[in-house]
Write an enzyme that holds these catalytic residues in place. Structure first.
Site, PDB file in Angstrom:
ATOM      1  N   TYR A  47      73.545   3.147  54.394  1.00  0.00           N
ATOM      2  CA  TYR A  47      72.304   2.146  54.292  1.00  0.00           C
ATOM      3  C   TYR A  47      71.798   2.632  52.809  1.00  0.00           C
ATOM      4  O   TYR A  47      71.415   3.700  52.587  1.00  0.00           O
ATOM      5  CB  TYR A  47      71.328   2.208  55.259  1.00  0.00           C
ATOM      6  CG  TYR A  47      70.393   1.070  55.116  1.00  0.00           C
ATOM      7  CD1 TYR A  47      70.586  -0.367  55.045  1.00  0.00           C
ATOM      8  CD2 TYR A  47      68.745   1.251  55.164  1.00  0.00           C
ATOM      9  CE1 TYR A  47      69.608  -1.421  54.953  1.00  0.00           C
ATOM     10  CE2 TYR A  47      67.968   0.619  55.252  1.00  0.00           C
ATOM     11  CZ  TYR A  47      68.169  -0.864  55.132  1.00  0.00           C
ATOM     12  OH  TYR A  47      67.146  -1.688  55.149  1.00  0.00           O
ATOM     13  N   SER A  48      71.827   1.548  51.720  1.00  0.00           N
ATOM     14  CA  SER A  48      71.470   1.937  50.272  1.00  0.00           C
ATOM     15  C   SER A  48      71.983   2.953  49.829  1.00  0.00           C
ATOM     16  O   SER A  48      73.321   3.160  49.801  1.00  0.00           O
ATOM     17  CB  SER A  48      69.769   1.842  50.559  1.00  0.00           C
ATOM     18  OG  SER A  48      69.457   1.982  49.133  1.00  0.00           O
TER      19      SER A  48
END
Length: 398
Positions: free
Chosen positions: A230-231
């Site tokens: 994530y990210s």
């Protein structure tokens, strides 16, 4: 896509908070009302108003729990956890010693932990052995049967937290029959706040112990372990997957090839040269001018100094040079889904680089502005993004 604010950073963070409404992590009216009381770029007002909303919703949870209203208490606790996280977001002058930042982070963790106790599906707090300490985590289970199921390891990013994992992936995974093992690693969540451990580029040293731990759990199907980044986790998990081959599928939300390049692409060439040459006094002076007028840059530099264990913005940017997939990406062997966002505020152009460099089975999905999925990590379109992710993941084992 602007959402409630013209300021790019405020707009994105408000959208991020609101997007978790899909899984009871926000109520749209609460988000709009809170944002309406915050002037553009006013970080003090941001903290004040989000904290006020968090405390009001937290009080609802306390009252509902005392009356035995489990669902109402759980929903309010989930919203409060998200709002406390949002309130703390810009407190980056000295987060390691800021009592307010520490309090808000603690409240975000505590309200989520209480909500987890009230969920309809089992949630187990875990401590994952890592070097000479442990990493905090949650094991989100579909049911209490103990039957092995496909499991996703959730790896968060530059500023996301363990608790955010529920909204960003786990709730959607549970509804589709997947367990999720989420954790805070070095530089993240409670690990940076309570243990002071900064990020490290060789993330395989983090993921391998997490996979080792997962394989001790009877609920985990060893033949169906996936890894979700994530990210900034889009770099971290890709780096780890190049070395850790017990993972059967990799999902990058979003793809990140070179974290250093994500910084230097928005800098004038002379500033990048000064940083590389160690002219930190000059570089920090220029960086300070940019930070004074840009909320996005100000927050990113301060968060980076803290979470990377750096001494200054120039030192932080220089440290990011080690965060590249250039020499390792061909080591990724498992099927990989690369997600991209048309208007990514932070990693513009990075996901296509990842996709092109991969030599394994691969797919690329681009979230567009027209469908509302064009922002970083597709904030605001959780349902659409999860449909795409899980359709792809289901197909890998079909």
């Amino acid at each position: 896509m602007k959402f409630l604010f013209d300021d790019d950073s405020f707009s994105y963070e408000a959208l991020r908070a609101a997007g978790f409404a899909s899984y009871a992590g926000a109520d749209l009216g609460e988000v709009i009302s809170t944002a309406s009381r915050i002037p553009e770029g006013d970080e003090a007002a941001w903290e004040r108003e989000w904290e006020a909303t968090a405390r009001r919703v937290h009080a609802i949870a306390t009252s509902s729990a005392a009356a035995g209203r489990r669902v109402s208490a759980r929903e309010a606790l989930l919203r409060a956890s998200n709002y406390y996280r949002t309130a703390e977001f810009y407190l980056r002058d000295d987060p390691a010693h800021d009592p307010k930042a520490q309090e808000l982070s603690r409240l975000s963790r505590e309200t989520f932990a209480r909500a987890a106790e009230l969920m309809d599906t089992p949630v187990r707090s875990v401590a994952i052995p890592y070097e000479d300490t442990t990493l905090p985590g949650y094991l989100f289970l579909v049911d209490d049967s103990g039957a092995p199921r496909p499991t996703i390891i959730f790896n968060s990013g530059f500023d996301s937290t363990l608790e955010e994992a529920y909204f960003a992936l786990a709730a959607a995974a549970l509804a589709r029959g997947y367990h999720v093992l989420a954790f805070d690693g070095p530089g993240q969540g409670a690990v940076i706040r309570e243990q002071g451990l900064p990020f490290r580029p060789d993330w395989e040293a983090v993921i391998t112990p997490v996979v080792d731990f997962a394989l001790t759990l009877p609920e985990v199907d060893a033949a169906r372990i996936s890894l979700f980044g994530y990210s900034l986790g889009g770099y971290l998990t890709a780096r780890a997957a190049a070395f850790e081959h017990r993972v059967q599928a990799l999902i990058l939300n979003d793809g990140l090839f070179d974290y250093h390049a994500a910084h230097t692409r928005v800098m004038p060439p002379f500033l990048s040269e000064w940083i590389a040459a160690g002219r930190d006094e000059d570089a920090n002076s220029v960086a300070g001018l940019v930070m004074a007028v840009s909320t996005t840059t100000r927050w990113a530099m301060r968060n980076g100094v803290w979470t990377f264990g750096a001494s200054s913005p120039a030192d932080y940017v220089r440290r990011t040079a080690a965060y590249t997939l250039a020499d390792v990406i061909t080591g990724i062997q498992c099927p990989t889904l690369v997600l991209d966002a048309e208007n990514d505020l932070f990693f513009q152009g990075q996901a296509p680089q990842v996709y092109e460099a991969l030599t394994c089975k691969k797919d690329l999905i681009v979230g567009t502005e027209a469908e509302g999925a064009g922002e970083h990590c597709h904030a605001g379109t959780m349902l659409l993004t999860h449909q795409r992710i899980f359709d792809w993941l289901d197909a890998q084992s079909a």
